[in-house]
Structure formats: structure tokens, C-alpha cells
Write a protein that holds these residues in place. Sequence first.
Motif, PDB file in Angstrom:
ATOM      1  N   ALA A   1      27.490 -44.772 -32.815  1.00 46.60           N
ATOM      2  CA  ALA A   1      28.153 -45.566 -31.786  1.00 46.60           C
ATOM      3  C   ALA A   1      27.149 -46.095 -30.769  1.00 46.60           C
ATOM      4  O   ALA A   1      27.208 -47.257 -30.357  1.00 46.60           O
ATOM      5  CB  ALA A   1      29.225 -44.734 -31.087  1.00 46.60           C
ATOM      6  N   ASP A   2      26.212 -45.249 -30.367  1.00 45.92           N
ATOM      7  CA  ASP A   2      25.226 -45.705 -29.396  1.00 45.92           C
ATOM      8  C   ASP A   2      24.268 -46.712 -30.024  1.00 45.92           C
ATOM      9  O   ASP A   2      23.799 -47.630 -29.341  1.00 45.92           O
ATOM     10  CB  ASP A   2      24.442 -44.517 -28.843  1.00 45.92           C
ATOM     11  N   HIS A   3      23.987 -46.558 -31.293  1.00 46.79           N
ATOM     12  CA  HIS A   3      23.141 -47.546 -31.974  1.00 46.79           C
ATOM     13  C   HIS A   3      23.828 -48.901 -31.990  1.00 46.79           C
ATOM     14  O   HIS A   3      23.177 -49.949 -31.788  1.00 46.79           O
ATOM     15  CB  HIS A   3      22.841 -47.077 -33.397  1.00 46.79           C
TER      16      HIS A   3
ATOM     17  N   PHE B   1      33.740 -48.972 -37.649  1.00 47.77           N
ATOM     18  CA  PHE B   1      34.394 -48.206 -36.592  1.00 47.77           C
ATOM     19  C   PHE B   1      35.892 -48.478 -36.608  1.00 47.77           C
ATOM     20  O   PHE B   1      36.324 -49.626 -36.708  1.00 47.77           O
ATOM     21  CB  PHE B   1      33.812 -48.561 -35.220  1.00 47.77           C
ATOM     22  N   THR B   2      36.664 -47.423 -36.483  1.00 40.65           N
ATOM     23  CA  THR B   2      38.117 -47.523 -36.567  1.00 40.65           C
ATOM     24  C   THR B   2      38.683 -48.132 -35.288  1.00 40.65           C
ATOM     25  O   THR B   2      38.321 -47.694 -34.189  1.00 40.65           O
ATOM     26  CB  THR B   2      38.724 -46.136 -36.783  1.00 40.65           C
ATOM     27  N   PRO B   3      39.562 -49.140 -35.418  1.00 38.56           N
ATOM     28  CA  PRO B   3      40.193 -49.687 -34.202  1.00 38.56           C
ATOM     29  C   PRO B   3      41.138 -48.689 -33.574  1.00 38.56           C
ATOM     30  O   PRO B   3      41.605 -47.753 -34.222  1.00 38.56           O
ATOM     31  CB  PRO B   3      40.923 -50.928 -34.724  1.00 38.56           C
TER      32      PRO B   3
ATOM     33  N   GLN C   1      35.827 -51.334 -28.466  1.00 37.33           N
ATOM     34  CA  GLN C   1      35.965 -52.166 -27.277  1.00 37.33           C
ATOM     35  C   GLN C   1      34.795 -53.137 -27.147  1.00 37.33           C
ATOM     36  O   GLN C   1      34.972 -54.300 -26.763  1.00 37.33           O
ATOM     37  CB  GLN C   1      36.057 -51.286 -26.030  1.00 37.33           C
ATOM     38  N   LEU C   2      33.603 -52.676 -27.480  1.00 37.51           N
ATOM     39  CA  LEU C   2      32.438 -53.560 -27.432  1.00 37.51           C
ATOM     40  C   LEU C   2      32.578 -54.693 -28.441  1.00 37.51           C
ATOM     41  O   LEU C   2      32.237 -55.848 -28.149  1.00 37.51           O
ATOM     42  CB  LEU C   2      31.161 -52.759 -27.710  1.00 37.51           C
ATOM     43  N   ILE C   3      33.065 -54.375 -29.625  1.00 39.04           N
ATOM     44  CA  ILE C   3      33.223 -55.391 -30.664  1.00 39.04           C
ATOM     45  C   ILE C   3      34.275 -56.416 -30.245  1.00 39.04           C
ATOM     46  O   ILE C   3      34.061 -57.629 -30.349  1.00 39.04           O
ATOM     47  CB  ILE C   3      33.598 -54.725 -32.000  1.00 39.04           C
TER      48      ILE C   3
END
Length: 375
Positions: A122-124, A170-172, A316-318
Amino acid sequence: MPHTPDAFEDDGIDRVPAPKPVHYAEQALLGALLLEPARLADIKQLSADHFESHTHAALFTAIRTLPAPDPADHAKDTAWLNTVLDVARPHAPGLNASYLHALIQFCPRAAHAAAYARMIRADHARRLLRSHAERLGLTASDPGLPDPAATVLVLADDFSRLLDTLAGEFTPHPGSLPRTAVPAPAARQAGEEELDEEQLLLASATASPQDVQQMRWLTTDDFVLPLHAGIWQSITALVHRGDMVDPVTVLGEAQHRGLITEALTPKDLMALVSTPAGSPEHWGEQILRRALLARAQTVATRITAYTDDLSNTPHQLITGSRRALADLNTLRTRYRRATAPATTPAAHPPARAAPLPRAAGPPPLTAPAAPRAHR
């Protein structure tokens, strides 16, 4: 008694920033793998590139490269740990045996290795989005590029593909929009070159109103100076109504729109739209190109703010990044419409088959009978 600072007391000037949460996730994961190497099977999606720390990435590569030891033998001696250290140390000279043992002690539970790996991934993703946003913003503000608009659009396409890739990893979840307070877009600076282009557009459009009808891709938001945007509205209103366009009629329309003030006299406005040079399409494209680059910088700033907020999840970033790029794509559509080459008819149309010669008179109603044979 009041505290008297010591001459050698740390004043905070050279204080090292506190490690981010991902630092502890990396330590916990590596400790879990050093303690139970078989946990590698639980984190197949993780790679060394996902680590923020170069030292941790080198150590992870060594763990993944070496065959896992026998659990019983590994519990009795440190032979495998020594081998891992020997393999990783050429790539991370600061590594030592005490740090490996500290990682093992730091790991809360080796069975949670998959959760630590998700935090690292996630941080990557966060860092990856931030680097793409920074590159987009720097490119949009680089005056040395031969065609910065084309380069920006290529980077925007790369950004969209990256978001599509990350979305599958990543799962929504509900609440997918970032709640980050995004800074207001920076005010565009009205430089001399920008103002000259806008003035030349207004004058050229007044002299060639027939070209304005095809310039619906240019909007008032693309202008740097609001006054010029208002005059452009006056010109386009006359054109779309089919009224006559010249400096005087533009003055009349501008008067109805409240543009005539003490700072802009009627004589000033007429002089502004009375010195054409070039075509309206050319100056319109220049203005739209600058607006595109300014929008790209705004989008980059917005996405960077999202990534700097550690409370945002990858989803959220996506989602936030996609919304930001959609604002750029809206302007991109108009820019491509403005710069698309005009279609011209073919120089030599395909030849048609020659018509058959017509008969001199109408055809007979019935075919003539064949002559009878004589016996």
C-alpha cells in the motif's frame, strides 16, 4: 527552576524525521521471514521494489533467493541467518548480525506476515502515485521542452494505465473518496507573452469572425486575464447570433456585459480589437495549450496532496487520482479537437465506370422471330 539549555543540547535542527509506519511494517515482515522462512508462500505478490528502505529490499532479496532451511535445523542454529547476511551485505554494507536478530525480536507475530506485506504494498502504491504526479507537474512547468503539451498528455496516459493496474491489486471499499483538504489552484500569472497572445486572438477574431464559429473548443476559463475572457464572450455572442462583427459592435456587446469601466474606456477596447495579426485559430491554440499545462500542474498538486495524507487508503488514492485526471482529460478533448488536422477532399476521386452507349431508339417490344428453315 527554569531550564537552562546546555551548549551541546540538541536544538532539533538536525533532528531526523520519525520513521513512517511502513518502516515498522518492513521490519516486522523481515523479522517474520527470518524467524519462519516458509512464510514467503503467504506474500507471493510482494517484491523487493515495494520496499522503501534499500537495506530492507536487499535483505528481502537475499531471503527470497536462498532455499528455505529445514525448520528443525533452523530452530537450533543460525547457519541460514549467516548465509542470508553474507548474500545481502554486498548490496547493503550497513547490515550486521545484530540487526537481523533485532528484526526477529521486533516482529510481533510471524503468522501476520501477509498483513505486514499488504501495508508495504500500500505504501509503495502511495509513493508510486506521488512520483508520477511530481513528474507530471515538473513536465508541465518545463519551458525547455519542444512540445510540453504532447509530453504531458503521454504522461497522463501512463498515469491512467498505472491507476488501472493498481485498481486490480487493491480491494475497493465504501468511502472511496479522499477527505484531504486540497490546496486551491495557484493563480495563473499573466505574463507579457500570454497577454499578447490573448489580445492578438481578440483582434484577429474581430477581423475574421467567420473563423470563430469553428472555435467552440475555446472557453473563457482558458484565458489568463478575466477581461479578455469577457471580450471573447462578447465576440462569440455576436458570431453565434449571426450579427455583424467589427470593433464598434464588439464595443456595444461589451458595454451590455459591463466591461466598460474607468479602467477600460471605449477607445481602449476598440484599440484592443483593431490590430489583428495571424489567424484566430493559431492564437486560440496557443491559449488552450497554456491552459492545458496549467491544468496539469493543478492536477499534479492535487494528487500529491492526496499521497501526502497518510490517512488515505490505496483505494482512496486511486479514486481521487482518477477524478483529478478526469479534469485534465476534459481539457485534453478540447485540445485535440483544436489541433486535429483539417480533413481535405481527395485530390483525385476514384474513377467511375463509363456508362454503356445508349441505343438510337427505344428497344423493340418483342424479339424478332428466327427465320424458318426450307425443306
